[in-house]
Design a protein around this motif. Structure first.
Motif, PDB file in Angstrom:
ATOM      1  N   ALA A   1      -4.274 -17.934  -5.463  1.00  0.00           N
ATOM      2  CA  ALA A   1      -4.519 -18.595  -6.748  1.00  0.00           C
ATOM      3  C   ALA A   1      -5.993 -18.833  -7.028  1.00  0.00           C
ATOM      4  CB  ALA A   1      -3.759 -19.924  -6.795  1.00  0.00           C
ATOM      5  N   THR A   2      -6.832 -18.842  -6.000  1.00  0.00           N
ATOM      6  CA  THR A   2      -8.251 -19.166  -6.194  1.00  0.00           C
ATOM      7  C   THR A   2      -9.158 -17.942  -6.199  1.00  0.00           C
ATOM      8  OG1 THR A   2      -8.589 -19.488  -3.810  1.00  0.00           O
ATOM      9  CG2 THR A   2      -7.906 -21.403  -5.104  1.00  0.00           C
ATOM     10  N   SER A   3      -8.637 -16.785  -5.835  1.00  0.00           N
ATOM     11  CA  SER A   3      -9.486 -15.593  -5.715  1.00  0.00           C
ATOM     12  C   SER A   3      -9.592 -14.852  -7.041  1.00  0.00           C
ATOM     13  CB  SER A   3      -8.929 -14.654  -4.644  1.00  0.00           C
ATOM     14  OG  SER A   3      -7.645 -14.197  -5.020  1.00  0.00           O
ATOM     15  N   ARG A   4     -10.655 -14.101  -7.187  1.00  0.00           N
ATOM     16  CA  ARG A   4     -10.832 -13.262  -8.367  1.00  0.00           C
ATOM     17  C   ARG A   4      -9.975 -12.004  -8.232  1.00  0.00           C
ATOM     18  NH1 ARG A   4     -15.156 -14.301 -11.562  1.00  0.00           N
ATOM     19  NH2 ARG A   4     -15.291 -12.119 -12.183  1.00  0.00           N
ATOM     20  N   PRO A   5      -9.431 -11.493  -9.348  1.00  0.00           N
ATOM     21  CA  PRO A   5      -8.595 -10.289  -9.268  1.00  0.00           C
ATOM     22  C   PRO A   5      -9.379  -9.087  -8.747  1.00  0.00           C
ATOM     23  CG  PRO A   5      -8.317 -11.404 -11.373  1.00  0.00           C
ATOM     24  CD  PRO A   5      -9.490 -12.054 -10.706  1.00  0.00           C
ATOM     25  N   VAL A   6      -8.727  -8.288  -7.925  1.00  0.00           N
ATOM     26  CA  VAL A   6      -9.304  -7.049  -7.399  1.00  0.00           C
ATOM     27  C   VAL A   6      -8.814  -5.902  -8.275  1.00  0.00           C
ATOM     28  CG1 VAL A   6      -9.455  -5.513  -5.426  1.00  0.00           C
ATOM     29  CG2 VAL A   6      -9.300  -7.993  -5.068  1.00  0.00           C
ATOM     30  N   PRO A   7      -9.689  -5.159  -8.982  1.00  0.00           N
ATOM     31  CA  PRO A   7      -9.242  -4.054  -9.834  1.00  0.00           C
ATOM     32  C   PRO A   7      -8.560  -2.950  -9.010  1.00  0.00           C
ATOM     33  CG  PRO A   7     -11.516  -4.651 -10.310  1.00  0.00           C
ATOM     34  CD  PRO A   7     -11.159  -5.344  -9.040  1.00  0.00           C
ATOM     35  N   LEU A   8      -7.464  -2.405  -9.559  1.00  0.00           N
ATOM     36  CA  LEU A   8      -6.712  -1.385  -8.827  1.00  0.00           C
ATOM     37  C   LEU A   8      -6.431  -0.146  -9.668  1.00  0.00           C
ATOM     38  CD1 LEU A   8      -4.085  -3.580  -6.926  1.00  0.00           C
ATOM     39  CD2 LEU A   8      -6.089  -2.455  -5.967  1.00  0.00           C
ATOM     40  N   GLY A   9      -7.221   0.084 -10.706  1.00  0.00           N
ATOM     41  CA  GLY A   9      -7.068   1.336 -11.428  1.00  0.00           C
ATOM     42  C   GLY A   9      -6.557   1.196 -12.846  1.00  0.00           C
ATOM     43  N   ARG A  10      -6.575   2.328 -13.537  1.00  0.00           N
ATOM     44  CA  ARG A  10      -6.200   2.394 -14.945  1.00  0.00           C
ATOM     45  C   ARG A  10      -5.596   3.767 -15.198  1.00  0.00           C
ATOM     46  NH1 ARG A  10      -8.296  -0.208 -19.609  1.00  0.00           N
ATOM     47  NH2 ARG A  10      -8.253   1.061 -21.494  1.00  0.00           N
TER      48      ARG A  10
END
Length: 508
Positions: free
Chosen positions: A225-234
């Motif tokens: 809940a406290t971490s920043r989102p890790v991008p995983l693609g588009r």
């Protein structure tokens, strides 16, 4: 939750509950609570987060449930993605440090429990299109409480596109909606599906006009809940809705038109791909495709009407035409690659009991003799139960040992006791079943001369098609229990005896 957690400081020393003389045990379901009570006896006070009669796949815990977790000395879940993700989060976020949390389905293999892959039964006229999160995300620090988020960020086409899920009791949950645009400023919160790591879910997809659609998705991983989102693609996927698929993709594109496919977030590679299996054999039988290499076909035969139920008004006015890829399996059912309903084989329930016994002994060594004695008594009862189930099903003539039901929860029963699953009936409750679906169901019952079909009591209200077709074919409608108790069945032993006797009585 924070207020409830603060109360934990008033508890007694680790290993002892606030009551001092009884071990406080919290389980995810009533079935697991029953097993714990049989092993723990008077030395434990066991409570379940999911109340009897509720669906563990969709139940949301309350603040009272959080309090039970805060004071727990031991926690037991089935896991293998049986329970709603919020139940697992509630447990893992609120258990005190050092309190054991045991995933029975996974850890029972040490006690000779047998696991069965979850194989989808592909029997719809169109492709099943679900969502999947592949991989455990360990390199990002993910665990079983982490969230994989797949957001729709853009859509083009002649009409609107919707992705939604229909729950066990017919309630809808809208994930993707192009009609109000996609607001990047909100972080796509209203156009996002969330999954646990290494999980899968079914969905319905609806399109308001025929033509070519292109829908763009982006994925991220939220470790906690406290971490920043890790991008995983588009990625952008093409849909051919009621038109020739060649109009939607490049020459040589693979058309996904049958079987089972998933729009898949690959956590290890940071990519969104399509996994497709025309036979429904599960993830390991699926072939991977890049988004630009495939066209997802929504054929002309997928044309249907917006249901009359007001909760489907987001699709348009009742009776208006839409093209729809229906949800494959009734109910909100996020799952993994292993069938989590191990207890339908009594031998697996015995492995659960041994694991519960050893966990309680480790937490409360003074009660070791009592736990062993209780477990020995209960294991002997389960051995008698196993013999009863085996004899009851063996008494059914071999030509009649077919199970037709509404929920894919009985593979272990079939495997252990020699009954064949002819099909689990899963019409999408958002639409009236097609004539083809009714015809196939009738043919199955008629061709196999199935004398009875089986409904779980908590799903009976949503199963009119099965009951109607059974009546047309002269088949009885009989009860069977999957993963929830009620006023008639209150214990695991009662449940398995009831199921065996119901099968014998209705199929013989």
């Amino acid at each position: 939750m924070a207020a409830a957690a603060a109360l934990a400081g008033c508890g007694s020393a680790a290993g002892l509950s606030a009551s001092g003389d009884r071990l406080q045990v919290v389980t995810s379901t009533g079935l697991l609570r029953d097993l714990v009570e049989n092993v723990g006896g008077e030395r434990v006070n066991a409570v379940s987060l999911v109340p009897d009669g509720a669906d563990p796949h969709s139940f949301e815990p309350t603040l009272r449930d959080v309090r039970d977790v805060v004071y727990a000395d031991v926690a037991f879940t089935n896991y293998m993605l049986l329970e709603q993700h919020s139940i697992i989060k509630t447990l893992d976020a609120n258990l005190r440090d050092g309190v054991p949390s045991v995933s029975l389905a996974e850890e029972s293999v040490k006690y000779a429990a047998e696991l069965i892959p979850l194989v989808e039964n592909v029997n719809l006229d169109t492709i099943w299109l679900g969502l999947r999160a592949r991989g455990d995300g360990a390199r990002h620090g993910a665990d079983r409480t982490s969230d994989v988020q797949l957001s729709a960020t853009a859509a083009t086409g002649p009409g609107e596109v919707y992705g939604y899920l229909t729950g066990t009791f017919g309630e809808t949950e809208l994930y993707f909606d192009s009609s109000d645009g996609f607001d990047a400023g909100s972080g796509f919160k209203h156009d996002t599906a969330t999954l646990p790591v290494d999980a899968h879910t079914h969905m319905s997809w609806a399109f308001t006009e025929p033509g070519v659609y292109r829908v763009t998705f982006q994925a991220s991983l939220r470790v906690d809940a406290t971490s920043r989102p890790v991008p995983l693609g588009r990625a952008t996927f093409a849909f051919a809705v009621g038109v020739e698929p060649t109009r939607a993709g490049p020459p040589g594109a693979t058309v996904l038109r049958e079987g089972h496919a998933d729009l898949t977030v690959d956590l290890d590679r940071g990519a969104i791909v399509a996994l497709h299996d025309p036979e429904g054999g599960g993830e390991h039988a699926q072939r991977e495709h890049r988004a630009e290499e495939v066209v997802i076909e929504v054929p002309a035969k997928a044309l249907t009407e917006v249901p009359g139920d007001p909760q489907f008004r987001f699709l348009g006015k009742a009776g208006e035409p839409i093209h729809q890829l229906p949800q494959a399996v009734l109910g909100k059912h996020v799952h993994g690659e292993i069938d989590p309903h191990l207890w339908q084989d009594v031998g697996n329930a015995m492995a659960y009991v041994e694991l519960i016994r050893d966990t309680l002994i480790a937490r409360d060594p003074k009660g070791a003799a009592a736990y062993r004695a209780n477990a020995d008594r209960y294991l002997a009862e389960l051995e008698r139960l196993d013999r009863h189930v085996r004899r009851a099903i063996a008494a059914i003539p071999a030509a009649r040992r077919y199970l037709v039901t509404t929920h894919d929860a009985f593979a272990y029963l079939a495997h252990a006791y020699g009954i064949e699953i002819a099909g689990f009936v899963t019409p999408n409750p958002a639409t009236e079943p097609s004539l083809a679906e009714r015809r196939k169901l009738g043919e199955t019952i008629r061709n196999l001369r199935v004398p009875a079909v089986f409904l779980e009591p908590n799903l009976a209200a949503r199963s009119s098609t099965l009951t109607e077709v059974a009546s047309e074919q002269g088949a009885r409608v009989c009860p069977i229990y999957g993963d929830a108790f009620d006023g008639r069945v209150r214990t695991y032993v009662q449940m398995m005896r009831f199921n065996a006797d119901s099968l014998k009585g209705c199929l013989s």
